[in-house]
Design a protein around this motif. Sequence first.
Motif, short mmCIF file in Angstrom:
data_model
loop_
_atom_site.label_atom_id
_atom_site.label_comp_id
_atom_site.label_asym_id
_atom_site.label_seq_id
_atom_site.Cartn_x
_atom_site.Cartn_y
_atom_site.Cartn_z
N ALA A 240 0.83 -1.31 0.00
CA ALA A 240 -0.19 -0.21 -0.03
C ALA A 240 0.95 1.37 0.05
CB ALA A 240 -1.12 0.03 1.16
N ALA A 241 1.83 1.31 0.70
CA ALA A 241 2.82 2.45 0.78
C ALA A 241 3.52 2.68 -0.62
CB ALA A 241 3.96 2.30 1.80
N ARG A 242 3.87 1.57 -1.13
CA ARG A 242 4.43 1.54 -2.45
C ARG A 242 3.59 2.28 -3.58
NH1 ARG A 242 8.39 -3.60 -2.89
NH2 ARG A 242 9.88 -2.85 -1.34
N ALA A 243 2.29 1.77 -3.42
CA ALA A 243 1.17 2.32 -4.59
C ALA A 243 1.14 3.83 -4.38
CB ALA A 243 -0.07 1.26 -4.01
N ARG A 244 1.35 4.24 -2.77
CA ARG A 244 1.41 5.57 -2.71
C ARG A 244 2.54 6.38 -3.24
NH1 ARG A 244 -2.57 8.07 -0.77
NH2 ARG A 244 -1.59 9.96 -0.07
N GLY A 245 3.60 5.80 -3.57
CA GLY A 245 4.89 6.57 -3.90
C GLY A 245 5.77 6.60 -2.79
N CYS A 246 5.56 5.96 -1.76
CA CYS A 246 6.52 6.01 -0.37
C CYS A 246 7.65 5.17 -0.45
CB CYS A 246 5.72 5.67 0.78
SG CYS A 246 4.10 6.58 1.20
N PRO A 247 8.70 5.88 0.03
CA PRO A 247 10.03 4.80 -0.15
C PRO A 247 9.81 4.03 1.16
CG PRO A 247 10.44 7.27 0.74
CD PRO A 247 8.95 7.15 0.32
N THR A 248 10.24 2.63 0.96
CA THR A 248 10.04 1.84 1.82
C THR A 248 11.15 0.92 2.11
OG1 THR A 248 9.15 -0.06 0.09
CG2 THR A 248 7.57 1.36 0.85
N VAL A 249 10.96 0.06 3.17
CA VAL A 249 11.93 -0.92 3.68
C VAL A 249 11.26 -2.31 4.16
CG1 VAL A 249 12.61 -0.23 5.84
CG2 VAL A 249 14.20 -1.61 4.67
N THR A 250 11.51 -3.27 3.52
CA THR A 250 10.53 -4.48 4.11
C THR A 250 11.34 -5.10 5.32
OG1 THR A 250 12.16 -6.07 2.88
CG2 THR A 250 10.00 -5.05 1.66
N GLY A 251 10.60 -5.98 5.94
CA GLY A 251 11.51 -6.98 7.03
C GLY A 251 12.67 -7.69 6.80
N THR A 252 12.49 -8.21 5.39
CA THR A 252 13.58 -8.89 4.94
C THR A 252 14.86 -8.24 4.70
OG1 THR A 252 11.80 -10.47 3.87
CG2 THR A 252 14.13 -10.65 3.09
N GLN A 253 14.49 -6.77 3.95
CA GLN A 253 15.60 -6.18 3.96
C GLN A 253 16.40 -5.31 5.15
OE1 GLN A 253 13.28 -3.29 1.72
NE2 GLN A 253 14.66 -3.71 -0.23
N MET A 254 15.41 -5.34 6.23
CA MET A 254 15.96 -4.85 7.74
C MET A 254 16.56 -6.20 8.14
SD MET A 254 13.13 -2.93 9.81
CE MET A 254 11.86 -2.07 8.66
#
Length: 112
Positions: free
Chosen positions: A81-95
């Motif tokens: 949902a955040a990516r659909a809004r254009g927000c930069p994100t980090v996933t739990g797997t990346q963390m």
Amino acid sequence: MRDNDVERTASLIGRLNALGRGEARSADIAAKADAYDVVVNASPLGMRADDPLPIDVSRLPATTFVGDVVTKPPLTPLIEAARARGCPTVTGTQMFGRVCERMVTFLLDAGR
């Protein structure tokens, strides 16, 4: 910070504040979602398919950085949902990957 377990929330807030690197507090993000630069889901919400989103992403500006510590599923509904809004994100797997890298570096440095 918000969790569906009040005791767990209070415990985490206490541990974070004990680090002395800033103030962690419980907040009603729904009331002022546009006031935050960074939003991280550190609750178990998102692990099950029928979990509600931990926040209303539709109120976040596209500049808000959104993270989710949940690793399974790798791409949670919150991150989608955040990516659909254009927000930069980090996933739990990346963390988790970054934490592992830092642990390896620490252990290698400690052995020298």
